[in-house]
Every structure is written in C-alpha cells, then in structure tokens.
Design an enzyme around this catalytic site. Sequence first.
Site, PDB file in Angstrom:
ATOM      1  CE  LYS A 149      -4.524   0.937   0.495  1.00  0.00           C
ATOM      2  NZ  LYS A 149      -5.670   0.032   0.258  1.00  0.00           N
TER       3      LYS A 149
HETATM    4  N1  GLU Z   1      -7.412   0.176  -2.993  1.00  0.00           N
HETATM    5  C1  GLU Z   1      -8.196  -1.005  -3.241  1.00  0.00           C
HETATM    6  C2  GLU Z   1      -8.219  -1.901  -2.014  1.00  0.00           C
HETATM    7  O1  GLU Z   1      -8.061  -1.421  -0.906  1.00  0.00           O
HETATM    8  C3  GLU Z   1      -7.766  -1.727  -4.509  1.00  0.00           C
HETATM    9  C4  GLU Z   1      -6.323  -2.133  -4.573  1.00  0.00           C
HETATM   10  C5  GLU Z   1      -5.910  -2.689  -5.919  1.00  0.00           C
HETATM   11  O2  GLU Z   1      -6.723  -2.739  -6.829  1.00  0.00           O
HETATM   12  O3  GLU Z   1      -4.748  -3.076  -6.019  1.00  0.00           O
HETATM   13  O4  GLU Z   1      -8.488  -3.063  -2.096  1.00  0.00           O
END
Ligand code: GLU
Length: 424
Positions: free
Chosen positions: A114
């Site tokens: 992240k």
């Molecule tokens: N931000 C989204 C999540 O928390 C999607 C992450 C992604 O598609 O890699 O799952």
Amino acid sequence: MSEQLSFVSPTANSPWGTYLSQVDRVVPYLGPLARWVETLKRPKRALIVDVPIEMDDGTIAHFEGYRVQHNMSRGPGKGGVRFHPDVTLEEVMALSAWMTIKTAAVNLPYGGAKGGIRVDPKKLSLQELEKVTRRYTSEIGIIIGPHTDIPAPDVNTNAQIMAWMMDTYSMNVGGTATGVVTGKPLHLGGSLGRVKATGRGVFVTGREAARRLGMDLRGARIAVQGFGNVGSVAAELFAEAGAKIVAVQDHTGTIVNSNGLDLAKLVPISRTDGVIGFKAGGDIVPNEDFWNTPCDILIPAALEGQLTAERAQKTTARLVLEGANGPTVPQADDILAERGVLVVPDVICNAGGVTVSYFEWVQDFSSFFWDEDEINVRLDRIMMNALNHIWDTADKHKIPLRTATYAVACERILMARQERGLYP
Ligand code: GLU
C-alpha cells in the site's frame, strides 16, 4: 519517553494495532504453520519518501510519501495509493497488511502492499496534483514495477492519477509499462468494470450474506457511511435490488430519509456538493445519529476505525458489510458477535476492486481485452467461491467470518512462506 514507531508495538487505537489483534485471533487455527506467524506481524519493507514540488505561487512544498510492501510470499505486492492529510506510515502498514490477507482470501497470485501521501488533494490545483503524483512515483520507482509491486487507486486517487503514475514510471524505464499500475483509464490499458468493481463486490457478498440470513433485500433498510467510489456504487446496486437507502454520511454530513433516498438525484449532487447538497431529498442530522438510524444493513465504506464499541452497541443492523478497509475496531467486533450481528469483513467484502485490478493486469500482459460481461461474470464467481469457502470454514470452527477469512488466507500465505523457505 517519546513514542517510537516499531513494527511490533502499535500506537494506541491504531489500524496497525487492529490488524495485529486480528492476526492473534487466527493463531489457534493455523496448526503447525503458526510457527511462521511472526512473518505477518511486520512488513517486509517500508519506504518513506520526500515529495518536494514547486507550487503554483512559486513556493516549494514538501509532502511525505510512503510505500509499504507487507508480504510477497505469494506474488508481487499489490495495493492502492491514498492521498489524505492524515496518512501515516503506521496506517499504510496496516493497509498493506490487509492487502496481503485480501489477495490471499480471494486467491489472487499477489502479496500485499500500500502507498500514501500525506496531502490534502482538495487543496491542490490540477497541476500541483500531477507534480505530487509524478514525483512520488519517481521516488517509489526503486521498489515498484509490473512484476514487483503494482499500485492502484484508493481514497482520493483515480484513473487520471494512475495514468500519470504509469507514464512517469514508463518514462523513467524507457518504455510503456502498462502493467505497473491498475485502475488506469480504458484507452491506456485499463479494464472495463474496474471503477464499479469494489462496490459490486460489496453488493455480491452482501446479497449472499443476506440470503443466508433469510433477509429479503426488497424493502431492506441500508445505512451507508462514505459515498465515494465504493459506498455510492454499492448503494445503487442494493437500491436496484429493491433495498431502501435510509441514511448516507460523507465528509460534509449525514442525510436520512426513512422512505429511502432518491439515488438518481443524490449521487450526482454528492459529487460536487457532498451528500448534504441534497437537502431537498431528506433530513440533515448530526453525524453521530447516523449510527442509530434504524436499518437492517450497515455499510461502513469510509475510513478505518469508524465502527467503535459504542457505535456497535447502538446499531440496529443485523448485517455489516465492510466496504472500507479496517472500519471495525476489535472491541466492536466482539460486541457485534455477542449481539448476533453478522460482519462480512473488509478482506473479502471489498476485494472486488483488487480482483478486477488483477484482471486488468492479466489483460495488459496478454494485450487482449475482455468485454464487461466477461469481467463481471468472472468477478462474481471469484467473490462467491471465496465467500462460500470462508463460510464453510466459519461453520466448521464456529468462528466469526473475519477469523475464518484470516484462517483461509493465512494458511495460503504461510504455506507459501514455508515452501519457499528462508533465503539468504
Ligand atoms: N485500494 C483497493 C483496495 O483497498 C484496490 C487495490 C488494488 O486494486 O490493487 O483493495
């Protein structure tokens, strides 16, 4: 003594603390793999970067950025990037860890990562936003890549920001690497169905949970916290299935209507003025009243730590669908379980987004793009299979869905960890 951030000692009431206690709860179900559990309690790698840009008025501003790769045992890191004035390294650690659990829970060949920038994007011009995005991407360019770590949208980031990230990374490596980020615009290697995928996954898992509870969606009353890409899409799908959206909260306030809010009007207004812009269609109430609005289904789809013990005590919902990451604190989880409220946890409930991100990445590598029906059919199948498997695990051990999801996911992660072994 000043508080010092450490992987293993979270600060009070932090998302990282919530995550660590969720891991502790799964240990009894891991058998011999419990030997490896410490691997989940610390990120593999965490990068802090300085993001300096020249503002429109000629001054130089510095923002702090992060990219955390929590685990890569099962594949490259995967997870969004959020732009928010309150983002911290510790928060991004928790969010990256939840990605590890999430990708394993739905069995995608990824680890978890992240990113975030401590910035309020609403205070930036479009040009400043582009500069922040590009400099951040250049700085984290040393650890991301189509085969190592693939960012995506999250809170306050979107397809345009992904296009800038893709372009910056591509210019730096001297090619066009569409597979380095997902959630891109359609004509830049994006996928049909990606924008609505997270909300759709919340709906698909919620519909199945309601069916198993014997709850009819027609006439069911739903309260939604957070009305961005996740909350508003889920609300629309539930309304199409006959449910009434009786309360919606966003950063501007809370609006209620016990007969159901008219989403065809609320959604476009909320994009520009926030939900309280729709005064004509409901009553504006104090934010805390959102939590005791009579409802059958509660969808926290905003930020972490919103469903506190006190709010868990108040809610009249029988079903909680976690559209957000980490919305429920551990004490609230216990209270909801005691009160017989079923929680479909974030790591399965909101996994639709990363699932279609996976489809996007696969399509980028094969340079062959699927139609929207194919995307949605595959998405629904993956979500349903994952949910059914988790439900069976919960029934078998008589444990909440969250612990069952962690049991399924952690077994996959730690098995991979064990099979790979320690090197060097
Ligand atoms: N931000 C989204 C999540 O928390 C999607 C992450 C992604 O598609 O890699 O799952």
